[in-house]
Write a protein that holds these residues in place. Sequence first.
Motif, short mmCIF file in Angstrom:
data_model
loop_
_atom_site.label_atom_id
_atom_site.label_comp_id
_atom_site.label_asym_id
_atom_site.label_seq_id
_atom_site.Cartn_x
_atom_site.Cartn_y
_atom_site.Cartn_z
N HIS A 11 -21.41 -28.38 17.83
CA HIS A 11 -20.97 -27.14 18.80
C HIS A 11 -22.25 -26.23 19.02
O HIS A 11 -23.23 -26.17 18.25
N ARG A 13 -23.67 -23.03 21.91
CA ARG A 13 -23.43 -21.91 22.69
C ARG A 13 -23.79 -22.49 24.08
O ARG A 13 -22.94 -22.19 24.89
N TYR A 53 -19.22 -23.83 22.91
CA TYR A 53 -18.32 -23.29 22.16
C TYR A 53 -18.54 -21.86 22.40
O TYR A 53 -19.67 -21.53 22.27
N PRO A 54 -17.50 -20.90 22.17
CA PRO A 54 -17.54 -19.41 22.09
C PRO A 54 -18.55 -19.33 20.86
O PRO A 54 -18.13 -19.90 19.75
N ALA A 55 -19.68 -18.48 20.91
CA ALA A 55 -20.41 -18.24 19.50
C ALA A 55 -19.80 -17.74 18.44
O ALA A 55 -20.04 -18.38 17.48
N GLY A 56 -18.46 -17.10 18.34
CA GLY A 56 -17.98 -16.76 17.24
C GLY A 56 -17.17 -17.74 16.66
O GLY A 56 -16.66 -17.75 15.38
N SER A 57 -16.94 -18.85 17.54
CA SER A 57 -16.27 -19.77 16.67
C SER A 57 -17.07 -21.06 16.23
O SER A 57 -16.41 -22.07 15.85
N THR A 59 -19.25 -22.87 13.51
CA THR A 59 -19.70 -22.61 11.89
C THR A 59 -21.07 -23.71 12.00
O THR A 59 -20.80 -24.82 12.42
N ARG A 60 -21.96 -23.08 11.25
CA ARG A 60 -23.09 -23.83 11.03
C ARG A 60 -22.85 -25.00 10.26
O ARG A 60 -22.21 -25.08 9.03
#
Length: 129
Positions: A11, A13, A53-57, A59-60
Amino acid sequence: MAVELNHTIVHARDNRESAEFLAGILGLDVGPQWGPFIPVATANGVTLDFASYPAGSITRQHYAFLISDEEFDAAFARIEAAGVTYYADPYMSQAGEINRHHGGRGLYFADPVGHYMEIMTRPYDAHTR
């Protein structure tokens, strides 16, 4: 057929930015876009498919790459030239240091999203072989 990892989705940005960042550090090529994915293939046939993906979604995650001593030297030089902060440990508390686990060298750094990238010259189980 034996079970093999073929690809994984990473994932991001900006899928192109993240793919080019990692490929640039590791000295790999960025493949042509395929649907929503920007692929970076490793030597053992595993492809990392970068997808936006949207930044808030996001997971590192942690991605570890086993490389030769020569590849480590080249990647380390690129990390330093780019001013990327690196760490000896996965908790990213030992900045500006490399580790020497199992008779090799390793370090951690973050990609543009904050995924934990690791390069190492010996696998963790090298001492048992």
